[in-house]
Design a protein around this motif. Sequence first.
Motif, mmCIF file in Angstrom:
data_model
loop_
_atom_site.group_PDB
_atom_site.id
_atom_site.type_symbol
_atom_site.label_atom_id
_atom_site.label_comp_id
_atom_site.label_asym_id
_atom_site.label_seq_id
_atom_site.Cartn_x
_atom_site.Cartn_y
_atom_site.Cartn_z
ATOM 1 N N ARG A 2 0.846 -1.195 0.000
ATOM 2 C CA ARG A 2 0.000 0.000 0.000
ATOM 3 C C ARG A 2 0.879 1.243 0.000
ATOM 4 O O ARG A 2 2.032 1.194 0.417
ATOM 5 C CB ARG A 2 -0.897 -0.002 1.241
ATOM 6 C CG ARG A 2 -0.130 0.046 2.540
ATOM 7 C CD ARG A 2 -0.999 0.138 3.776
ATOM 8 N NE ARG A 2 -1.823 -1.058 3.964
ATOM 9 C CZ ARG A 2 -2.683 -1.171 4.959
ATOM 10 N NH1 ARG A 2 -2.874 -0.193 5.805
ATOM 11 N NH2 ARG A 2 -3.398 -2.258 5.088
ATOM 12 N N ALA A 48 -3.026 -1.745 -2.937
ATOM 13 C CA ALA A 48 -2.632 -2.442 -4.166
ATOM 14 C C ALA A 48 -3.868 -3.101 -4.779
ATOM 15 O O ALA A 48 -4.871 -3.323 -4.098
ATOM 16 C CB ALA A 48 -1.579 -3.502 -3.843
ATOM 17 N N GLU A 54 -0.090 -5.330 -6.755
ATOM 18 C CA GLU A 54 0.815 -4.197 -7.013
ATOM 19 C C GLU A 54 0.032 -2.877 -6.966
ATOM 20 O O GLU A 54 -1.185 -2.873 -7.173
ATOM 21 C CB GLU A 54 1.425 -4.332 -8.435
ATOM 22 C CG GLU A 54 2.233 -5.601 -8.672
ATOM 23 C CD GLU A 54 3.538 -5.588 -7.863
ATOM 24 O OE1 GLU A 54 3.913 -6.652 -7.339
ATOM 25 O OE2 GLU A 54 4.113 -4.488 -7.703
ATOM 26 N N ILE A 55 0.724 -1.792 -6.694
ATOM 27 C CA ILE A 55 0.106 -0.470 -6.815
ATOM 28 C C ILE A 55 0.028 -0.151 -8.315
ATOM 29 O O ILE A 55 1.037 -0.191 -9.008
ATOM 30 C CB ILE A 55 0.969 0.609 -6.102
ATOM 31 C CG1 ILE A 55 1.165 0.273 -4.626
ATOM 32 C CG2 ILE A 55 0.352 2.000 -6.309
ATOM 33 C CD1 ILE A 55 -0.038 0.443 -3.751
#
Lengths: 72, 72
Positions: A2, A48, A54-55
């Motif tokens: 995050r 994410a 993933e971001i």
Amino acid sequence: MRLERRLEFPDYDALRDFLEQVVDLSEETGIYPNQSFGRTYVNLTLFADDDSGEISAAAEAFAERVDGFAKG
Amino acid sequence: MRLERRLEFPDYDALRDFLEQVVDLSEETGIYPNQSFGRTYVNLTLFADDDSGEISAAAEAFAERVDGFAKG
């Protein structure tokens, strides 16, 4: 994963202006960070993607625009 | 001790309207709960007074007015 950011403000008016810009940006982009605020602070959290973990690039772009608001 | 309340909203517009009413009330009363929100929820926390350790009558009155906003 995050993205987290804590921002401090001199007063509630400044905090309110910032919040309104971020909420406008959420409506524009469809990206909704968690925002936790009191009188002079906001903690922003961008999570994410569930599937990739993933971001996303869109979330990173969102965070950059929020940084711009914070610089006022 | 603290007063906590989680509220759910059908959409971001409804959440935004609620937040604006609570922020207006904070400016009116000088009482600033922590508000943590995402897209369709708000978690509100009112803290006890530092010295008494109790929730003040003013904070309780604030919470009641917030309940009114939530009922829309």
